[in-house]
Design a protein around this motif. Structure first.
Motif, PDB file in Angstrom:
ATOM      1  N   GLY A   1      -9.536  28.845  -8.044  1.00  0.00           N
ATOM      2  CA  GLY A   1      -8.602  28.255  -8.994  1.00  0.00           C
ATOM      3  C   GLY A   1      -8.112  26.888  -8.540  1.00  0.00           C
ATOM      4  O   GLY A   1      -8.045  25.950  -9.338  1.00  0.00           O
ATOM      5  N   ASP A   2      -7.782  26.764  -7.251  1.00  0.00           N
ATOM      6  CA  ASP A   2      -7.331  25.477  -6.717  1.00  0.00           C
ATOM      7  C   ASP A   2      -8.409  24.402  -6.894  1.00  0.00           C
ATOM      8  O   ASP A   2      -8.110  23.268  -7.255  1.00  0.00           O
ATOM      9  N   ALA A   3      -9.662  24.783  -6.642  1.00  0.00           N
ATOM     10  CA  ALA A   3     -10.768  23.817  -6.758  1.00  0.00           C
ATOM     11  C   ALA A   3     -10.962  23.347  -8.200  1.00  0.00           C
ATOM     12  O   ALA A   3     -11.450  22.244  -8.434  1.00  0.00           O
ATOM     13  N   LEU A   4     -10.564  24.204  -9.150  1.00  0.00           N
ATOM     14  CA  LEU A   4     -10.737  23.875 -10.568  1.00  0.00           C
ATOM     15  C   LEU A   4      -9.442  23.427 -11.242  1.00  0.00           C
ATOM     16  O   LEU A   4      -9.440  23.099 -12.430  1.00  0.00           O
ATOM     17  N   GLY A   5      -8.335  23.455 -10.508  1.00  0.00           N
ATOM     18  CA  GLY A   5      -7.043  23.109 -11.095  1.00  0.00           C
ATOM     19  C   GLY A   5      -6.509  24.202 -11.997  1.00  0.00           C
ATOM     20  O   GLY A   5      -5.851  23.918 -13.000  1.00  0.00           O
TER      21      GLY A   5
ATOM     22  N   ARG B   1     -12.886  33.101 -22.657  1.00  0.00           N
ATOM     23  CA  ARG B   1     -14.234  32.524 -22.745  1.00  0.00           C
ATOM     24  C   ARG B   1     -14.292  31.244 -21.922  1.00  0.00           C
ATOM     25  O   ARG B   1     -13.356  30.457 -21.888  1.00  0.00           O
ATOM     26  N   ILE B   2     -15.403  31.046 -21.234  1.00  0.00           N
ATOM     27  CA  ILE B   2     -15.592  29.859 -20.400  1.00  0.00           C
ATOM     28  C   ILE B   2     -16.318  28.804 -21.225  1.00  0.00           C
ATOM     29  O   ILE B   2     -17.445  29.031 -21.671  1.00  0.00           O
ATOM     30  N   GLY B   3     -15.675  27.668 -21.437  1.00  0.00           N
ATOM     31  CA  GLY B   3     -16.273  26.578 -22.204  1.00  0.00           C
ATOM     32  C   GLY B   3     -17.333  25.837 -21.391  1.00  0.00           C
ATOM     33  O   GLY B   3     -17.459  26.021 -20.176  1.00  0.00           O
ATOM     34  N   ALA B   4     -18.082  24.997 -22.057  1.00  0.00           N
ATOM     35  CA  ALA B   4     -19.197  24.284 -21.426  1.00  0.00           C
ATOM     36  C   ALA B   4     -18.747  23.416 -20.254  1.00  0.00           C
ATOM     37  O   ALA B   4     -19.379  23.437 -19.184  1.00  0.00           O
ATOM     38  N   SER B   5     -17.677  22.663 -20.417  1.00  0.00           N
ATOM     39  CA  SER B   5     -17.246  21.782 -19.332  1.00  0.00           C
ATOM     40  C   SER B   5     -16.742  22.593 -18.142  1.00  0.00           C
ATOM     41  O   SER B   5     -16.972  22.233 -16.986  1.00  0.00           O
ATOM     42  N   ARG B   6     -16.065  23.709 -18.409  1.00  0.00           N
ATOM     43  CA  ARG B   6     -15.590  24.570 -17.321  1.00  0.00           C
ATOM     44  C   ARG B   6     -16.779  25.240 -16.625  1.00  0.00           C
ATOM     45  O   ARG B   6     -16.797  25.381 -15.410  1.00  0.00           O
ATOM     46  N   LEU B   7     -17.783  25.639 -17.386  1.00  0.00           N
ATOM     47  CA  LEU B   7     -18.976  26.242 -16.794  1.00  0.00           C
ATOM     48  C   LEU B   7     -19.677  25.230 -15.887  1.00  0.00           C
ATOM     49  O   LEU B   7     -20.150  25.572 -14.800  1.00  0.00           O
ATOM     50  N   PHE B   8     -19.706  23.980 -16.328  1.00  0.00           N
ATOM     51  CA  PHE B   8     -20.276  22.906 -15.513  1.00  0.00           C
ATOM     52  C   PHE B   8     -19.495  22.774 -14.204  1.00  0.00           C
ATOM     53  O   PHE B   8     -20.089  22.689 -13.124  1.00  0.00           O
ATOM     54  N   ASP B   9     -18.159  22.756 -14.294  1.00  0.00           N
ATOM     55  CA  ASP B   9     -17.320  22.667 -13.094  1.00  0.00           C
ATOM     56  C   ASP B   9     -17.547  23.864 -12.175  1.00  0.00           C
ATOM     57  O   ASP B   9     -17.641  23.710 -10.954  1.00  0.00           O
TER      58      ASP B   9
ATOM     59  N   SER C   1     -20.223  25.681 -11.909  1.00  0.00           N
ATOM     60  CA  SER C   1     -21.543  25.590 -11.275  1.00  0.00           C
ATOM     61  C   SER C   1     -21.504  24.640 -10.082  1.00  0.00           C
ATOM     62  O   SER C   1     -22.154  24.893  -9.070  1.00  0.00           O
ATOM     63  N   ARG C   2     -20.726  23.573 -10.184  1.00  0.00           N
ATOM     64  CA  ARG C   2     -20.615  22.621  -9.068  1.00  0.00           C
ATOM     65  C   ARG C   2     -19.821  23.211  -7.911  1.00  0.00           C
ATOM     66  O   ARG C   2     -20.232  23.121  -6.756  1.00  0.00           O
ATOM     67  N   VAL C   3     -18.686  23.846  -8.212  1.00  0.00           N
ATOM     68  CA  VAL C   3     -17.847  24.418  -7.156  1.00  0.00           C
ATOM     69  C   VAL C   3     -18.549  25.589  -6.471  1.00  0.00           C
ATOM     70  O   VAL C   3     -18.479  25.736  -5.248  1.00  0.00           O
TER      71      VAL C   3
END
Length: 151
Positions: A42-46, A61-69, A71-73
Motif C-alpha cells: 500500500g505504501d508503495a502505491l500510495g 476492481r483494479i483499474g488499468a493504471s493501478r494494474l500497471f502500477d 505490475s511494476r511494484v
C-alpha cells in the motif's frame, strides 16, 4: 431506480466479479511470494492496507493504471495477473497464449492450483530465492528433484 411498472427495483446484491477475485488472488500470491506486507505494498502505491485487502479479495476492481502500477511494484508482467484463469472465466486453464509467451510449463499431474496458495509452498519459494549463490540454489533444486518419485 424506477422500473417499467413505476415501482422501485430492489437494490441488486453486490458480489465481486470472479475475474476481479482471480486478479486479486494473483496480487496476493505475488505479494506473499515476495514476503511483502499489505501495508508495504500500500505504501508503495500510495494506498492504505485496507484498500490492498479489498483488491486482493476482489471487492474493489483494479483499474488499468493501478494494474500497471502493481505490475511494476510486484515486478511481474501485467499478464501474470490473468495467468491460470479458469476456462469458465474466459481463461485457457493455463495452457494457452500466456504459457507460450512466458515459457511456463504445463500443469503437472497431481499438482493443483491450491498447492501454489499453501503457506508452506510460498515460504519454500521465498526461502529458495533468498539463496544468493546461484550454484548453491541449483544444488538445492537438484537435491529436491532427486528426492521426488521418478516419473
Amino acid at each position: 431506480m424506477p422500473s417499467d411498472d413505476g415501482g422501485e427495483r430492489p437494490e441488486r446484491e453486490h458480489r465481486p466479479s470472479p475475474i476481479d477475485v482471480h486478479v486479486g488472488g494473483r496480487v496476493r500470491l505475488r505479494r506473499t511470494l515476495l514476503g511483502m506486507s499489505q501495508e508495504k505494498l500500500g505504501d508503495a502505491l500510495g494506498l492504505t492496507f485496507q484498500q490492498i485487502q479489498k483488491y486482493e479479495r476482489g471487492v474493489n476492481r483494479i483499474g488499468a493504471s493501478r494494474l500497471f502500477d502493481l505490475s511494476r511494484v510486484l515486478d511481474v508482467p501485467i499478464g501474470f495477473f490473468f495467468d491460470d484463469m479458469p476456462d469458465a472465466l474466459g481463461g485457457t486453464g493455463g495452457t494457452g497464449t500466456a504459457r507460450r509467451i512466458y515459457g511456463l510449463a504445463e500443469q503437472q499431474e497431481g499438482f493443483d492450483d491450491e498447492t501454489l496458495h499453501r503457506r508452506e509452498t510460498l515460504e519454500l519459494v521465498r526461502a529458495y530465492y533468498r539463496i544468493n549463490d546461484a550454484a548453491v540454489r541449483k544444488r538445492v533444486f537438484e537435491l529436491i528433484k532427486s528426492l521426488t518419485p521418478a516419473d
